[in-house]
Design a protein around this motif. Structure first.
Motif, mmCIF file in Angstrom:
data_model
loop_
_atom_site.group_PDB
_atom_site.id
_atom_site.type_symbol
_atom_site.label_atom_id
_atom_site.label_comp_id
_atom_site.label_asym_id
_atom_site.label_seq_id
_atom_site.Cartn_x
_atom_site.Cartn_y
_atom_site.Cartn_z
ATOM 1 N N VAL A 186 0.854 -1.183 0.000
ATOM 2 C CA VAL A 186 0.000 0.000 0.000
ATOM 3 C C VAL A 186 0.890 1.233 0.000
ATOM 4 C CG1 VAL A 186 -1.734 1.266 1.326
ATOM 5 C CG2 VAL A 186 -1.793 -1.222 1.289
ATOM 6 N N THR A 187 0.604 2.170 -0.897
ATOM 7 C CA THR A 187 1.318 3.446 -0.880
ATOM 8 C C THR A 187 0.435 4.458 -0.158
ATOM 9 O OG1 THR A 187 2.480 2.946 -2.922
ATOM 10 C CG2 THR A 187 2.384 5.266 -2.269
ATOM 11 N N ILE A 188 0.999 5.047 0.897
ATOM 12 C CA ILE A 188 0.274 6.006 1.727
ATOM 13 C C ILE A 188 0.868 7.390 1.535
ATOM 14 C CG2 ILE A 188 -0.337 6.655 4.093
ATOM 15 C CD1 ILE A 188 0.132 3.709 4.854
ATOM 16 N N ARG A 189 0.006 8.374 1.351
ATOM 17 C CA ARG A 189 0.408 9.783 1.371
ATOM 18 C C ARG A 189 0.004 10.282 2.755
ATOM 19 N NH1 ARG A 189 -3.067 13.436 0.353
ATOM 20 N NH2 ARG A 189 -4.217 12.154 -1.123
ATOM 21 N N TYR A 190 1.007 10.407 3.622
ATOM 22 C CA TYR A 190 0.748 10.796 5.003
ATOM 23 C C TYR A 190 0.283 12.248 5.084
ATOM 24 C CZ TYR A 190 2.914 6.421 6.454
ATOM 25 O OH TYR A 190 3.201 5.101 6.639
ATOM 26 N N ASP A 191 -0.463 12.559 6.149
ATOM 27 C CA ASP A 191 -0.993 13.904 6.343
ATOM 28 C C ASP A 191 0.096 14.960 6.472
ATOM 29 O OD1 ASP A 191 -3.455 12.680 6.279
ATOM 30 O OD2 ASP A 191 -3.977 13.095 8.359
ATOM 31 N N ASP A 192 1.320 14.551 6.835
ATOM 32 C CA ASP A 192 2.410 15.530 6.940
ATOM 33 C C ASP A 192 3.129 15.740 5.608
ATOM 34 O OD1 ASP A 192 3.999 13.261 6.608
ATOM 35 O OD2 ASP A 192 5.098 13.516 8.478
ATOM 36 N N GLY A 193 2.701 15.035 4.545
ATOM 37 C CA GLY A 193 3.287 15.220 3.218
ATOM 38 C C GLY A 193 4.227 14.108 2.788
ATOM 39 N N ASP A 194 4.715 13.287 3.717
ATOM 40 C CA ASP A 194 5.574 12.159 3.354
ATOM 41 C C ASP A 194 4.764 11.117 2.596
ATOM 42 O OD1 ASP A 194 7.834 13.217 4.531
ATOM 43 O OD2 ASP A 194 7.603 12.117 6.405
ATOM 44 N N LYS A 195 5.468 10.292 1.840
ATOM 45 C CA LYS A 195 4.833 9.219 1.086
ATOM 46 C C LYS A 195 5.667 7.964 1.279
ATOM 47 C CE LYS A 195 2.639 8.741 -3.397
ATOM 48 N NZ LYS A 195 2.462 9.354 -4.715
ATOM 49 N N GLU A 196 4.991 6.812 1.414
ATOM 50 C CA GLU A 196 5.714 5.576 1.680
ATOM 51 C C GLU A 196 4.898 4.395 1.171
ATOM 52 O OE1 GLU A 196 7.813 3.705 5.595
ATOM 53 O OE2 GLU A 196 5.760 4.408 5.883
#
Length: 124
Positions: free
Chosen positions: A53-63
Motif C-alpha cells: 500500500v502506498t500512503i500519502r501521510y498527512d504531513d506530506g511524506d509518502k511511503e
C-alpha cells in the motif's frame, strides 16, 4: 457446548476484523506504521498493489508499506496520541478533544492544549 460456540463466534469476529483491515482501497484514510518504527501516522491510500500500500501521510511524506503495516483510521475523541507540540520537534502525550478533517484538538497530559494538524500526531 456453550464455550465452543463462544470460541467460534470470537474467532469469526477476529477473522472478520482481519479481512476488513486488509481490504483498504485507494482514497481510504488510514494509519500507517511509518518506517516500521511502531508509531501509527494518519494518511490516505494512493495505491494498492501486490500486497503493498502506498500512503500519502498527512504531513506530506509518502511511503509504500506491506498491507500488514496499515490499519483503519481509528482516531476518535479521547484517544491517546502523541503530537509534535507547536511543530517544534518534541512529541508529547495527550488525548484528542476534537476532530475536523485534518484539524485536531489535543489536551496534553501536562495541561497544555493545542489545535493542530493530524500530520503532527501519531499513535502507538
Amino acid at each position: 457446548m456453550k464455550s465452543f460456540v463462544a470460541a467460534a463466534v470470537a474467532i469469526g469476529v477476529v477473522c472478520s476484523c482481519a479481512s476488513v483491515a486488509s481490504a483498504q482501497t485507494k482514497g481510504d484514510w488510514v494509519l500507517g506504521n511509518y518506517k516500521g518504527a511502531g508509531y501509527w501516522f494518519p494518511g490516505v491510500i494512493d495505491t494498492v498493489a501486490g500486497g503493498k500500500v502506498t500512503i500519502r501521510y498527512d504531513d506530506g511524506d509518502k511511503e509504500t508499506v506491506p498491507v500488514s503495516d496499515v490499519r483503519p483510521y481509528d482516531w476518535v475523541i479521547s484517544k491517546k496520541v502523541e503530537c509534535n507540540y507547536k511543530g517544534a520537534g518534541d512529541w508529547y502525550a495527550g488525548k484528542i478533544t476534537s476532530l475536523g478533517g485534518e484539524k485536531i484538538g489535543i489536551a496534553y497530559d501536562d495541561g497544555d492544549k493545542e489545535t493542530t494538524r493530524t500530520g503532527r500526531c501519531r499513535s502507538k
